[in-house]
Design a protein around this motif. Structure first.
Motif, PDB file in Angstrom:
ATOM      1  N   UNK A  50       9.210  45.299  45.459  1.00  0.00           N
ATOM      2  CA  UNK A  50       9.689  46.341  44.567  1.00  0.00           C
ATOM      3  C   UNK A  50       9.752  47.634  45.360  1.00  0.00           C
ATOM      4  N   UNK A  51      10.625  48.513  44.968  1.00  0.00           N
ATOM      5  CA  UNK A  51      10.816  49.740  45.730  1.00  0.00           C
ATOM      6  C   UNK A  51      11.383  50.794  44.793  1.00  0.00           C
ATOM      7  N   UNK A  52      10.739  51.959  44.781  1.00  0.00           N
ATOM      8  CA  UNK A  52      11.164  53.025  43.871  1.00  0.00           C
ATOM      9  C   UNK A  52      12.127  53.999  44.546  1.00  0.00           C
ATOM     10  N   UNK A  53      12.055  54.070  45.895  1.00  0.00           N
ATOM     11  CA  UNK A  53      12.836  55.106  46.571  1.00  0.00           C
ATOM     12  C   UNK A  53      14.311  54.730  46.639  1.00  0.00           C
ATOM     13  N   UNK A  54      15.164  55.659  46.295  1.00  0.00           N
ATOM     14  CA  UNK A  54      16.606  55.418  46.354  1.00  0.00           C
ATOM     15  C   UNK A  54      17.231  56.612  47.082  1.00  0.00           C
ATOM     16  N   UNK A  55      18.164  56.333  47.973  1.00  0.00           N
ATOM     17  CA  UNK A  55      18.779  57.415  48.752  1.00  0.00           C
ATOM     18  C   UNK A  55      20.286  57.420  48.522  1.00  0.00           C
ATOM     19  N   UNK A  56      20.769  58.516  47.974  1.00  0.00           N
ATOM     20  CA  UNK A  56      22.218  58.643  47.777  1.00  0.00           C
ATOM     21  C   UNK A  56      22.875  58.983  49.111  1.00  0.00           C
ATOM     22  N   UNK A 108      26.191  56.817  60.980  1.00  0.00           N
ATOM     23  CA  UNK A 108      25.819  55.653  60.158  1.00  0.00           C
ATOM     24  C   UNK A 108      24.873  54.772  60.986  1.00  0.00           C
ATOM     25  N   UNK A 109      23.832  54.279  60.335  1.00  0.00           N
ATOM     26  CA  UNK A 109      22.914  53.342  60.990  1.00  0.00           C
ATOM     27  C   UNK A 109      23.031  51.991  60.291  1.00  0.00           C
ATOM     28  N   UNK A 110      22.910  50.925  61.068  1.00  0.00           N
ATOM     29  CA  UNK A 110      22.985  49.603  60.444  1.00  0.00           C
ATOM     30  C   UNK A 110      21.838  48.725  60.880  1.00  0.00           C
ATOM     31  N   UNK A 111      21.510  47.746  60.049  1.00  0.00           N
ATOM     32  CA  UNK A 111      20.551  46.718  60.467  1.00  0.00           C
ATOM     33  C   UNK A 111      21.071  45.354  60.043  1.00  0.00           C
ATOM     34  N   UNK A 154      21.846  54.156  55.786  1.00  0.00           N
ATOM     35  CA  UNK A 154      21.503  52.908  56.481  1.00  0.00           C
ATOM     36  C   UNK A 154      22.203  51.760  55.768  1.00  0.00           C
ATOM     37  N   UNK A 155      23.002  51.015  56.508  1.00  0.00           N
ATOM     38  CA  UNK A 155      23.605  49.832  55.911  1.00  0.00           C
ATOM     39  C   UNK A 155      22.818  48.598  56.363  1.00  0.00           C
ATOM     40  N   UNK A 156      22.135  48.004  55.394  1.00  0.00           N
ATOM     41  CA  UNK A 156      21.353  46.783  55.656  1.00  0.00           C
ATOM     42  C   UNK A 156      22.283  45.630  55.298  1.00  0.00           C
ATOM     43  N   UNK A 157      22.825  44.991  56.329  1.00  0.00           N
ATOM     44  CA  UNK A 157      23.913  44.026  56.120  1.00  0.00           C
ATOM     45  C   UNK A 157      23.369  42.599  56.115  1.00  0.00           C
ATOM     46  N   UNK A 158      23.556  41.922  54.995  1.00  0.00           N
ATOM     47  CA  UNK A 158      23.154  40.503  54.934  1.00  0.00           C
ATOM     48  C   UNK A 158      24.371  39.625  55.175  1.00  0.00           C
ATOM     49  N   UNK A 159      24.246  38.758  56.135  1.00  0.00           N
ATOM     50  CA  UNK A 159      25.290  37.767  56.396  1.00  0.00           C
ATOM     51  C   UNK A 159      24.747  36.740  57.359  1.00  0.00           C
ATOM     52  N   UNK A 160      25.582  35.838  57.847  1.00  0.00           N
ATOM     53  CA  UNK A 160      25.120  34.716  58.667  1.00  0.00           C
ATOM     54  C   UNK A 160      26.191  34.300  59.674  1.00  0.00           C
ATOM     55  N   UNK A 174      25.403  47.777  51.681  1.00  0.00           N
ATOM     56  CA  UNK A 174      25.845  49.049  51.111  1.00  0.00           C
ATOM     57  C   UNK A 174      27.161  49.475  51.763  1.00  0.00           C
ATOM     58  N   UNK A 175      27.937  50.293  51.070  1.00  0.00           N
ATOM     59  CA  UNK A 175      29.061  50.997  51.696  1.00  0.00           C
ATOM     60  C   UNK A 175      28.569  52.442  51.837  1.00  0.00           C
ATOM     61  N   UNK A 176      28.597  52.976  53.059  1.00  0.00           N
ATOM     62  CA  UNK A 176      27.768  54.154  53.329  1.00  0.00           C
ATOM     63  C   UNK A 176      28.135  55.416  52.545  1.00  0.00           C
ATOM     64  N   UNK A 177      29.387  55.545  52.130  1.00  0.00           N
ATOM     65  CA  UNK A 177      29.755  56.746  51.371  1.00  0.00           C
ATOM     66  C   UNK A 177      29.616  56.559  49.875  1.00  0.00           C
ATOM     67  N   UNK A 178      29.202  55.383  49.451  1.00  0.00           N
ATOM     68  CA  UNK A 178      29.191  55.106  48.016  1.00  0.00           C
ATOM     69  C   UNK A 178      27.835  54.619  47.498  1.00  0.00           C
ATOM     70  N   UNK A 179      27.248  53.669  48.186  1.00  0.00           N
ATOM     71  CA  UNK A 179      26.122  52.932  47.608  1.00  0.00           C
ATOM     72  C   UNK A 179      24.789  53.658  47.790  1.00  0.00           C
TER      73      UNK A 179
END
Ligand code: PRX
Length: 660
Positions: free
Chosen positions: A12-18, A397-400, A424-430, A440-445
């Motif tokens: 769980x996580x309360x912090x949100x960054x616009x 932009x930073x990504x992980x 920070x875009x935390x990108x899930x894929x394979x 996330x999309x960095x200017x929106x999410x």
């Protein structure tokens, strides 16, 4: 799936960054600028994928148009049916034709750093095109033709990118093997792909030392008779053997070659590359990616996930190795297509000093930085003084990617590297998905530390139970993709059944990723981990069975069981439990030998962090190793849950008592 999979949903996580207020201004505009736009676009892309993806595809060049956007016959997808194109053309020729030939395409920095600083090479689109064409002609002169699978086993040198693009240009699928893999890993992959051609280097620089790549290839060639021709790039000038008739120097085969070479008009569904990855069995599988869909998907995800704005002095740096899918998609194909220079760094993050990455960012004015949580955790440990020494204000932009990022590492990345100004875009894929799926999309999410947030446009991701029923918020289940996407894998090379069993059998008609996940009340995805016997060590995917096979191939080991365990830097470390044959003494010397043996068999990344010797492994009555119990032992936890099937309780007690 594990017999003992137990799904937790404790995150769980309360912090949100616009997104930062001035994000659009700092990037020279933004593609997706608000959540309303994202929702609208996502809805439209899911409701009418044909319209959505064809609009994107029309931004690229095609030699012949498609007759249908997508043909979905689960588990088989065809995208841009009957169209013809070439990915190399879209990475290079298209941009030259648009007048960008003299702008930088590839920036490369070598690891060794002399008195004058490190070696840096910059290729414009035109220069890269010329090198690619010369090498493509060289490949042809050795008999490489359309459809021939070419194995590439090199360090992170610009010629690696050149080799990949040259293969794409002439329609020869590449199979890149990470330079850290061993001779037997090369031999297995060459055998499976029946690859007759192999490109390598004499050696690769790593932390100031030379890794002898050609010697590994020579050893691999004693294990398979498939390799007929090798091309050797001189990089480190280390001593190598050259076999007459088989081995050719790169410099010789490009000498006198013309710097133009026509692109093969490839069908959308022609194979672009094979990339081997680990699964739940001992044998790595060759993931098949094809031309048109992969090209379009990596183009769009690069553009939107990182908000790439060509013409705004961007420099994109992905720190992955080209030997992994991240390097394929976000060092080479996706970024080059977007007319943004891609930076490639040869060596280790802490050579000569632990500030090397920050030094690179400062000197090259990197705007987009994409790395793995394991690296971030290592940087945290090395200390804040290293990034503090450098001006990182070019970053936007930073990504992980590669594994779940723990919120602590996320916050450090956000504060220390992003100075609270970079999304920070935390990108899930394979490997199998080819490109970003949830991010996330960095200017929106709004971003949340530890969550990869929401599906990319066109991606219908869901968390379901095994009947395919979507689960309510905060309930853990299987992460699936319900509709096809352009860069999805088209198969497991030479193994149709494995393709079906692994990806399309858990839930009827849907792609099952192998991960468990949950969604929170805002719909954000939280990846909980793998549900199969795959472990993610420093963001590198390994099958526990691969490591077990390596261990039992040593004379001392009768039986082995390998599980993941929490590791401060690697995310997941490797714990091995072994029973020994009577002739061997269970001591540290043997532990050292076994670790070295695994490195020989697979590569150093697969070396167990701990090895425990035991008289027996805990098994069910039907003889299955109870991995859950071993995981608990490795973590030092008391085992809970059902142990009634444990054959011999004393085995567990002994395992607990046996300290390394
Ligand atoms: O478990 C997920 C994890 O890495 C797996 C895919 O590994 P691989 O094919 O080697 O590709 C890695 C680079 C794309 C996934 O099944 N994974 C990847 N990205 C994330 C992740 N886990 C959590 N968060 C991520 N952002």
């Amino acid at each position: 799936m594990n017999e003992d999979q137990n799904i937790k949903s404790s995150l769980s996580e309360e912090r949100v960054f616009d997104p930062p207020q001035d994000f659009a201004e700092r990037c020279g505009g933004v593609w997706v600028d608000s959540m309303d736009t994202y929702r609208e676009l996502h809805k439209a892309s899911i409701e009418d994928p044909e319209n959505f993806w064809s609009t994107v595809a029309n931004e690229l060049d095609w030699f012949e148009p498609w007759t249908k956007v997508v043909d979905w016959n689960p588990p088989d997808a065809k995208w841009f049916v009957n169209a013809r194109t070439n990915v190399c053309h879209n990475c290079l020729d298209r941009l030259i034709n648009l007048g960008h030939g003299d702008e930088p395409a590839l920036i490369w920095e070598g690891e060794p750093s002399g008195d004058d600083g490190p070696e840096v090479k910059t290729y414009t689109y035109r220069e890269l095109h010329a090198e690619v064409c010369r090498f493509a002609n060289g490949l042809k002169s050795l008999g490489v033709g359309r459809g021939d699978i070419v194995t590439i086993y090199m360090g992170m040198v610009p010629e690696l990118t050149i080799a990949v693009l040259a293969c794409a240009r002439i329609g020869a699928p590449h199979s890149v093997i990470f330079g850290g893999f061993s001779a037997s890993a090369i031999a297995d992959r060459v055998e499976d792909a029946k690859s007759r051609f192999l490109i390598t280097c004499d050696g690769a620089w790593r932390r100031g030392a030379v890794v002898p790549l050609k010697a590994q290839v020579d050893q691999a060639a004693t294990m398979t008779d498939k390799i007929e021709t090798t091309i050797v790039l001189r990089r480190c000038d280390n001593e190598i053997d050259m076999r007459v008739g088989r081995d050719h120097f790169w410099s010789d085969i490009v000498a006198d070659q013309p710097d133009d070479c026509p692109c093969e008009p490839m069908a959308s569904e022609d194979m672009l590359f094979l990339l081997y990855t680990s699964g739940s069995t001992g044998k790595p599988k060759g993931i098949v990616h094809t031309t048109g869909g992969y090209m379009v998907h990596t183009y769009l995800t690069s553009r939107y996930t990182f908000n790439l704005r060509p013409g705004h002095s961007h420099v994109f740096w992905c720190t992955a190795d080209v030997g992994w899918i991240t390097g394929h998609s976000y060092i080479i194909y996706g970024i080059l297509q977007n007319h943004v220079p891609t930076l490639m760094y040869e060596g280790a993050p802490n050579h000569p000093e632990p500030d090397r990455f920050w030094d690179i960012i400062e000197r090259h004015k990197v705007t987009h930085f994409y790395t793995a949580p394991t690296a971030i955790r290592a940087f945290m440990k090395w200390g804040d003084e290293h990034p503090r020494k450098h001006d990182l204000s070019s970053l936007r932009v930073l990504g992980t990617v590669g594994e779940p990022i723990n919120p602590e590492a996320w916050m450090w990345y956000h504060r220390m590297i992003g100075r609270e100004q970079c999304p920070i875009v935390d990108t899930w894929w394979q490997t199998e998905t080819g490109g970003h799926m949830i991010t996330p999309l960095p200017g929106a999410t709004p971003t949340v530390p530890g969550s990869c947030t929401l599906p990319f446009l066109g991606i219908d991701a869901a968390v379901v139970d095994s009947t395919g029923r979507e689960l309510p918020p905060n309930e853990g289940g299987l992460l699936v993709i319900r509709k096809p996407w352009p860069s999805m894998l088209r198969g497991v090379y030479g193994d149709r059944q494995r393709f079906i069993d692994t990806y399309f059998s858990a839930v009827e008609g849907m792609y099952f990723a192998g991960d468990s996940a949950r969604r929170d009340d805002q719909g954000n995805f939280w990846i909980m981990g793998r549900m199969d016997d795959v472990i993610n060590v420093s963001g590198h995917r390994l099958g526990t069975m691969e490591v077990e096979s390596a261990l039992v191939s040593h004379d001392a080991v009768v039986e082995a069981a390998v599980v993941g365990m929490p590791h401060e830097i690697k995310g997941t470390g490797i714990a091995a439990f072994c029973t020994l044959s009577g002739d061997y003494t269970p001591d540290d010397a043997l532990r050292g030998q076994l670790r070295a043996h695994v490195a020989e068999e697979i590569g150093p990344i697969a070396k167990p962090d701990i090895i425990r010797f035991t008289d027996a492994l805990p098994k069910t009555r039907s003889g299955k190793i109870m991995r859950r119990l071993l995981r608990d032992v490795a973590e030092g936890k008391e085992s809970t849950g059902d142990m009634t099937t444990l054959e011999d309780f004393s085995v567990l007690a002994k395992l607990r008592g046996d300290q390394e």
